[in-house]
Design a protein around this motif. Structure first.
Motif, mmCIF file in Angstrom:
data_model
loop_
_atom_site.group_PDB
_atom_site.id
_atom_site.type_symbol
_atom_site.label_atom_id
_atom_site.label_comp_id
_atom_site.label_asym_id
_atom_site.label_seq_id
_atom_site.Cartn_x
_atom_site.Cartn_y
_atom_site.Cartn_z
ATOM 1 N N ASN A 1 -8.424 8.328 1.423
ATOM 2 C CA ASN A 1 -7.533 9.206 0.664
ATOM 3 C C ASN A 1 -6.868 8.473 -0.492
ATOM 4 O OD1 ASN A 1 -8.141 11.405 2.251
ATOM 5 N ND2 ASN A 1 -6.294 11.270 3.513
ATOM 6 N N VAL A 2 -6.577 7.189 -0.303
ATOM 7 C CA VAL A 2 -6.012 6.391 -1.395
ATOM 8 C C VAL A 2 -7.050 6.210 -2.492
ATOM 9 C CG1 VAL A 2 -5.133 4.112 -2.042
ATOM 10 C CG2 VAL A 2 -4.327 5.212 0.049
ATOM 11 N N GLN B 1 0.970 4.349 -2.574
ATOM 12 C CA GLN B 1 0.854 5.743 -2.134
ATOM 13 C C GLN B 1 1.999 6.596 -2.677
ATOM 14 O OE1 GLN B 1 0.583 4.758 2.121
ATOM 15 N NE2 GLN B 1 -1.417 5.769 2.184
ATOM 16 N N ILE C 1 1.719 9.250 3.711
ATOM 17 C CA ILE C 1 2.026 7.878 3.310
ATOM 18 C C ILE C 1 2.161 7.057 4.585
ATOM 19 C CG2 ILE C 1 3.726 6.390 2.187
ATOM 20 C CD1 ILE C 1 4.320 8.824 0.340
ATOM 21 N N ILE D 1 0.840 -1.203 0.000
ATOM 22 C CA ILE D 1 0.000 0.000 0.000
ATOM 23 C C ILE D 1 0.870 1.246 0.000
ATOM 24 C CG2 ILE D 1 -1.671 1.347 1.329
ATOM 25 C CD1 ILE D 1 -2.916 -1.009 -0.053
ATOM 26 N N PRO E 1 -4.519 -0.772 -9.301
ATOM 27 C CA PRO E 1 -3.889 -0.789 -7.975
ATOM 28 C C PRO E 1 -3.518 -2.179 -7.494
ATOM 29 C CG PRO E 1 -6.246 -0.482 -7.767
ATOM 30 C CD PRO E 1 -5.948 -0.414 -9.228
ATOM 31 N N ASN F 1 -4.825 1.451 3.492
ATOM 32 C CA ASN F 1 -5.739 1.596 2.367
ATOM 33 C C ASN F 1 -7.011 2.270 2.855
ATOM 34 O OD1 ASN F 1 -7.252 1.365 0.034
ATOM 35 N ND2 ASN F 1 -7.742 -0.794 0.376
ATOM 36 N N LEU G 1 -6.654 7.474 -6.345
ATOM 37 C CA LEU G 1 -6.752 6.559 -7.480
ATOM 38 C C LEU G 1 -7.783 7.041 -8.492
ATOM 39 C CD1 LEU G 1 -6.521 3.078 -5.744
ATOM 40 C CD2 LEU G 1 -5.033 3.898 -7.576
ATOM 41 N N PRO H 1 -2.094 11.165 -1.989
ATOM 42 C CA PRO H 1 -2.847 10.367 -1.029
ATOM 43 C C PRO H 1 -2.788 10.950 0.387
ATOM 44 C CG PRO H 1 -0.684 9.414 -1.271
ATOM 45 C CD PRO H 1 -0.708 10.651 -2.132
ATOM 46 N N LEU I 1 1.278 7.348 -6.339
ATOM 47 C CA LEU I 1 0.226 8.362 -6.438
ATOM 48 C C LEU I 1 0.780 9.737 -6.101
ATOM 49 C CD1 LEU I 1 -2.650 6.364 -4.703
ATOM 50 C CD2 LEU I 1 -2.545 6.975 -7.123
ATOM 51 N N ASP I 2 1.593 9.807 -5.059
ATOM 52 C CA ASP I 2 2.191 11.072 -4.641
ATOM 53 C C ASP I 2 3.066 11.650 -5.750
ATOM 54 O OD1 ASP I 2 2.850 12.701 -1.896
ATOM 55 O OD2 ASP I 2 4.631 12.572 -3.163
#
Length: 446
Positions: free
Chosen positions: A195-196, A175, A188, A171, A213, A192, A200, A185, A178-179
């Motif tokens: 915010n995740v 994150q 970090i 996870i 994911p 899950n 996404l 997110p 995504l960041d």
């Protein structure tokens, strides 16, 4: 496939210790199996608070109520069978107020108020930092929507593919990606949560391609191409160990005003913010490490470089608790989780404009404008610092006392309400502050 994916992650991260923790699933670790934790908006809480994050109170019905250190409602225990059968009043129609009225002695779910609970005044969203008087002729609140027929969002409310069972290291790797990709997110932390899911959902529009994911091989390959492995090492320097730090942040504003600065309280707090991490997660992946000794090598995540560009429009979605930053051609540059208003202190509606941006701002406490904090009845000048009420950035809006700003509590972003402003993590607020200029429109949508 599961074994192959895990083996690949072990090889790339270089530490099986990170894989020792069990998968983080919403409320699976909650010990009281006959009840669930219901958030103030009537949904299941998407994480299980750590014991040091909440305090337990009991209402007159004997139910356990979880509050944070500021007295804000985090969750209430409700019978699991009634919740999942949908027979709690208000569940079917989504009415938070009706759901609250099912238990007249419970906390007010519309405001998060806790009777007879902690009475500390929150630091987080008091809206008037010391940034000088408002200029004459400032732009008023415009109640006209940019597009009266559309929110302007082209983002699905949830990710197209739900995340299957993953451990915390996996996870966290997601994150980090995504960041790096401009779909923040928040902190970090290897969890899950909501915010995740929001990050996404925004990923495809920000990056122009889909992200599965559950495909860890693809995620790790994307990480390799976008800046390297999700975890790296960092050597603590003498400057890191020296600070300056403060022993603690006092609750009373008059005591805050006496400090030279509202600095970090520890090396771990400073490093966690530098690497976009939850402080407890930083400690978790470095068991037994003394962070105060220069030369110590610690494991951190590798979030990559900040986004750059010119933001010409900001959209603050109150329901999603998310902020979207658009570029000159209408493209989505970045998305951030946010705390935006509450039912008792709502954010404005319509369109406002950015007036000015201040980094490392001070804060002016004025009881006639803000609130009554303790016994303080005079104007106080609170010094700047990352643990200040508005964090490290203040983006002033044309509606007086409202702004976009940072926070001293990044792990609560997107999970608690604000006092009307838009609250982001310090690093997200800094990134956004460097991409906006006065005159940029900020649209609030419900």
């Amino acid at each position: 496939m599961r074994r192959a994916r895990t083996s690949l992650l072990v090889a790339l991260i270089g530490s099986t210790a990170l894989l020792a923790a069990p998968p983080a699933r919403a409320q699976e670790a909650y010990a009281r199996g006959d009840v669930v934790l219901m958030a103030p908006d009537g949904t299941l809480l998407d994480y299980v608070p750590a014991p040091d994050e909440v305090r337990v109170r009991y209402n007159r019905n004997g139910q356990r109520v979880l509050v944070d250190g500021y007295g804000n409602l985090v969750a209430i225990e409700v019978p699991a069978d009634r919740y999942f059968n949908g027979d709690l009043p208000g569940v079917d129609d989504g009415s938070v107020n009706e759901q609250a009225s099912a238990y007249p002695d419970d906390p007010d779910f519309s405001t998060g108020a806790i009777p007879d609970a902690v009475t500390r005044q929150p630091l987080d969203e008091q809206p008037l930092p010391d940034l000088g008087p408002t200029e004459e002729g400032s732009l008023p609140l415009d109640t006209t929507r940019i597009d009266p027929n559309s929110t302007g969002l082209d983002i699905p409310p949830e990710a197209s593919a739900p995340i299957t069972s993953k451990n915390k290291a996996e996870i966290a790797a997601l994150q980090v990606l995504l960041d790096r990709g401009g779909s923040s997110p928040g902190v970090i932390d290897g969890k899950n949560g909501s915010n995740v899911a929001k990050a996404l959902a925004a990923w495809e529009q920000v990056n122009g391609e889909k992200l599965d994911p559950n495909n860890m091989e693809d995620i790790l390959e994307r990480l390799r191409l976008s800046g390297g492995l999700p975890f790296t090492t960092y050597t603590i320097t003498p400057a890191d160990a020296a600070g300056p730090y403060v022993a603690a942040i006092p609750e009373d504003y008059s005591q805050k005003a006496l400090l030279p600065g509202l600095n970090y309280t520890s090396v771990t707090e400073m490093l966690a913010e530098r690497f976009h991490m939850d402080e407890n997660y930083l400690k978790e992946i470095n068991p037994g490490v003394d962070f105060t000794i220069p030369g110590t090598i610690v494991k951190v995540v590798n979030p990559g470089t900040p986004k750059t560009g010119t933001v010409t429009r900001i959209l603050a979605d109150k329901a999603r608790k998310q902020v979207f930053a658009y570029g000159e051609s209408g493209e989505l540059i970045a998305a951030y989780p946010a705390s935006i208003g509450s039912s008792d202190t709502p954010s404005p509606s319509g369109v406002v404009q950015v007036q000015r941006i201040a980094f490392n701002p001070g804060y002016t406490y004025n009881p006639k404008i803000n609130f009554q904090q303790g016994n303080n009845d005079k104007i106080l000048n609170i010094p700047p610092g990352p643990n200040g009420p508005v964090g490290t950035v203040w983006i002033a809006l044309s509606k007086p006392t409202y702004g976009i700003h940072g926070t001293p509590e990044p792990s609560k972003i997107g999970k608690t309400q604000s006092h009307g402003c838009i609250r982001l993590t310090n690093w997200d607020a800094t990134e956004l502050g460097k991409m906006v200029k006065p005159g940029v429109t900020v649209e609030f949508v419900d």
